[in-house]
Design an enzyme around this catalytic site. Structure first.
Site, PDB file in Angstrom:
ATOM      1  N   ASP A 140      11.463  -8.136 -24.989  1.00 37.07           N
ATOM      2  CA  ASP A 140      11.508  -8.728 -26.321  1.00 37.07           C
ATOM      3  C   ASP A 140      10.462  -8.069 -27.204  1.00 37.07           C
ATOM      4  O   ASP A 140       9.322  -7.847 -26.785  1.00 37.07           O
ATOM      5  CB  ASP A 140      11.258 -10.232 -26.237  1.00 37.07           C
ATOM      6  CG  ASP A 140      11.680 -10.945 -27.510  1.00 37.07           C
ATOM      7  OD1 ASP A 140      12.746 -10.610 -28.053  1.00 37.07           O
ATOM      8  OD2 ASP A 140      10.951 -11.836 -27.968  1.00 37.07           O
TER       9      ASP A 140
ATOM     10  N   ARG B 167      -4.992 -15.998 -37.608  1.00 39.16           N
ATOM     11  CA  ARG B 167      -6.232 -15.317 -38.000  1.00 39.16           C
ATOM     12  C   ARG B 167      -6.439 -15.535 -39.505  1.00 39.16           C
ATOM     13  O   ARG B 167      -6.324 -14.610 -40.311  1.00 39.16           O
ATOM     14  CB  ARG B 167      -6.150 -13.823 -37.675  1.00 39.16           C
ATOM     15  CG  ARG B 167      -6.017 -13.516 -36.189  1.00 39.16           C
ATOM     16  CD  ARG B 167      -5.997 -12.027 -35.901  1.00 39.16           C
ATOM     17  NE  ARG B 167      -4.856 -11.352 -36.516  1.00 39.16           N
ATOM     18  CZ  ARG B 167      -3.651 -11.296 -35.990  1.00 39.16           C
ATOM     19  NH1 ARG B 167      -3.399 -11.894 -34.828  1.00 39.16           N
ATOM     20  NH2 ARG B 167      -2.659 -10.662 -36.604  1.00 39.16           N
TER      21      ARG B 167
ATOM     22  N   GLU C   3      12.983 -18.845 -31.876  1.00 35.24           N
ATOM     23  CA  GLU C   3      12.829 -17.553 -32.533  1.00 35.24           C
ATOM     24  C   GLU C   3      14.227 -16.984 -32.734  1.00 35.24           C
ATOM     25  O   GLU C   3      14.924 -16.677 -31.766  1.00 35.24           O
ATOM     26  CB  GLU C   3      11.937 -16.611 -31.722  1.00 35.24           C
ATOM     27  CG  GLU C   3      10.482 -17.053 -31.709  1.00 35.24           C
ATOM     28  CD  GLU C   3       9.533 -16.008 -31.142  1.00 35.24           C
ATOM     29  OE1 GLU C   3      10.008 -15.009 -30.574  1.00 35.24           O
ATOM     30  OE2 GLU C   3       8.302 -16.196 -31.273  1.00 35.24           O
TER      31      GLU C   3
ATOM     32  N   GLU D 262      16.710 -14.308 -33.253  1.00 33.01           N
ATOM     33  CA  GLU D 262      16.652 -12.882 -32.951  1.00 33.01           C
ATOM     34  C   GLU D 262      18.060 -12.304 -32.772  1.00 33.01           C
ATOM     35  O   GLU D 262      19.057 -13.028 -32.707  1.00 33.01           O
ATOM     36  CB  GLU D 262      15.857 -12.633 -31.668  1.00 33.01           C
ATOM     37  CG  GLU D 262      14.419 -13.144 -31.714  1.00 33.01           C
ATOM     38  CD  GLU D 262      13.587 -12.626 -30.556  1.00 33.01           C
ATOM     39  OE1 GLU D 262      13.961 -11.584 -29.966  1.00 33.01           O
ATOM     40  OE2 GLU D 262      12.556 -13.250 -30.241  1.00 33.01           O
TER      41      GLU D 262
ATOM     42  N   TYR E 232      -1.946 -16.547 -23.948  1.00 32.66           N
ATOM     43  CA  TYR E 232      -1.588 -15.193 -24.374  1.00 32.66           C
ATOM     44  C   TYR E 232      -2.759 -14.224 -24.468  1.00 32.66           C
ATOM     45  O   TYR E 232      -2.559 -13.014 -24.572  1.00 32.66           O
ATOM     46  CB  TYR E 232      -0.821 -15.241 -25.702  1.00 32.66           C
ATOM     47  CG  TYR E 232      -1.659 -15.192 -26.954  1.00 32.66           C
ATOM     48  CD1 TYR E 232      -1.698 -14.035 -27.728  1.00 32.66           C
ATOM     49  CD2 TYR E 232      -2.398 -16.296 -27.365  1.00 32.66           C
ATOM     50  CE1 TYR E 232      -2.455 -13.993 -28.898  1.00 32.66           C
ATOM     51  CE2 TYR E 232      -3.143 -16.264 -28.516  1.00 32.66           C
ATOM     52  CZ  TYR E 232      -3.181 -15.104 -29.288  1.00 32.66           C
ATOM     53  OH  TYR E 232      -3.926 -15.069 -30.428  1.00 32.66           O
TER      54      TYR E 232
ATOM     55  N   THR F 295      11.479 -12.032 -33.578  1.00 32.17           N
ATOM     56  CA  THR F 295      11.845 -13.001 -34.605  1.00 32.17           C
ATOM     57  C   THR F 295      12.214 -12.304 -35.910  1.00 32.17           C
ATOM     58  O   THR F 295      11.480 -11.443 -36.398  1.00 32.17           O
ATOM     59  CB  THR F 295      10.683 -13.969 -34.870  1.00 32.17           C
ATOM     60  OG1 THR F 295      10.295 -14.557 -33.638  1.00 32.17           O
ATOM     61  CG2 THR F 295      11.088 -15.056 -35.846  1.00 32.17           C
TER      62      THR F 295
END
Length: 403
Positions: free
Chosen positions: A117, A133, A191, A193, A236, A338
């Site tokens: 992916d 962030r 997501e 896709e 992650y 995405t």
């Protein structure tokens, strides 16, 4: 009248003919079919009745044999099926092999070999960067404009549209928690896709060039990369997605061959950074696709992401995926990442649509920040086709069940 009395302009007309695998009520045998309107043609039975040399390829419980046969055979099979459903001389022969779509069971159309992916929408990447962030600066990481970012997923949990999605459990830790806790995800997301299905394999140690994309990739399908955002946030760093993604990925029951999408090919967005030669597509044929996706939550459309805005193309993703010598196998599946556009109503995940839960969606059945048990998510799409007709992509849908 249109071929076989199909309403004019039907997005699943003879210009489309996506492939799937189906079984009849009370039967365990699966076989390859093509969709025409709201009917499914038993492709193998029709091919046998018409004396096609490709009947054996279609009389299989998956599409893998056809996928492996290569581009010349793909074209020949498509041409013969188009003739079978449009030539009046064949009508009496093939009509007995049509079945109402509502009366058959659709199955995962191919055996998935590997699953990768990507993360190829600049709009999605910038949104995610701004969410996670928020302290200013460029929301894109430094490498994003130089290579298609991706991760290797879990092929064994790719499921066909309509399969119930059980809410995953795992570790999660909120910023204010002293230690992680274990339990069902409370920030379950989607997501939207597009998945690309590999047919012809490649030799180990031999990269696939940009220009060879159409020699290896058979077609595409809508894909929902279900994501547990709370599990993902904790796991992650430093290696990327794992349990937050590996529990389920849904794909449509229909694979649209690339040949059906010739009129949907477009030039991708302008490249803002020089690309290394193996990714430089400045002199290649257009490799983007104009696909118009709709995301519905419990029947209410919440987003319409445009695939034409994707920065990295499927050809570049394939080239990057194999540039280190990794080989392709028949049945490999890779997701686009995405799909999100520049506008708020074009965001392809709840993470973006609700800005990480800060701005819940107002739906007829209540507010949603992330998915609740019982929610049904459906992705649908269409692309421009010949003469202004639309090419429909088979929808992908899934209902959330309590974990």
């Amino acid at each position: 009248m249109p071929p076989f009395d199909l309403p004019e302009g039907d997005p699943f007309g003879p210009h489309n003919l996506p492939y799937g695998v189906f079984s009849l009520p009370g039967a365990s045998e699966r076989t390859v079919g093509v969709r025409l309107g709201d009917q499914v043609l038993d492709a193998a039975a029709a091919a046998r009745a018409l004396g096609s040399p490709h009947a054996a390829l279609l009389a299989r419980p998956t599409l893998n044999a056809l996928l492996a046969a290569g581009r010349t055979t793909w074209s020949e099979v498509r041409r013969s099926l188009t003739e079978a459903v449009t030539d009046p001389a064949h009508r009496a022969t093939v009509e007995p092999f049509f079945h109402p779509l509502s009366a058959v069971t659709l199955h995962l159309p191919f055996e998935v070999a590997d699953y990768v992916d990507f993360y190829s929408s600049e709009h999605h990447a910038r949104n995610a960067g701004a969410i996670f962030r928020p302290d200013g600066g460029d929301s894109l990481l430094p490498n994003w404009k130089h290579l298609p970012i991706g991760y290797h997923g879990r092929a064994g949990t790719v499921v066909v549209s309509g399969t119930e999605i059980v809410r995953p459990s795992g570790q999660r830790k909120a910023p204010t928690d002293a230690a992680p806790v274990f339990g069902p995800s409370v920030r379950l997301d989607i997501e939207a896709e597009v998945g690309f299905v590999v047919g012809v394999p490649s030799a180990h140690g031999t990269p696939v060039a940009l220009g060879d994309f159409r020699e290896h990739v058979f077609g595409l399908t809508l894909l929902n990369d279900w994501s547990a955002r709370d599990i993902q946030a904790w796991e992650y760093v430093p290696l990327g997605p794992f349990l937050a993604k590996s529990f389920a990925t849904s794909v449509s029951a229909w694979i649209t061959p690339l040949e059906a999408l010739e009129d949907a090919r477009v030039t991708p967005p302008e490249r803002t950074h020089p690309l290394l030669p193996y990714l430089d597509d400045a002199a290649t044929e257009p490799a983007g696709y104009d696909l118009r996706i709709s995301v519905a939550l419990n029947g209410h459309v919440v987003s319409e992401p445009p695939f034409s805005s994707m920065y990295w193309t499927a050809a570049q993703q394939l080239a990057h995926m194999t540039v280190n010598g990794a080989s392709l196998r028949t049945g490999d599946l890779y997701g686009s990442g995405t799909v999100s556009g520049p506008h708020e109503h074009e965001r392809g995940s709840l993470l973006e649509l609700t800005w990480n839960g800060r701005d819940p969606l107002e739906l007829p059945d209540g507010k949603r920040a992330f998915l609740e048990d019982g929610d049904v998510v459906t992705l649908s799409a269409w692309a421009p086709g010949p003469g202004g007709v639309r090419v429909g992509l088979g929808e992908v849908s899934g209902r959330i069940a309590a974990g």
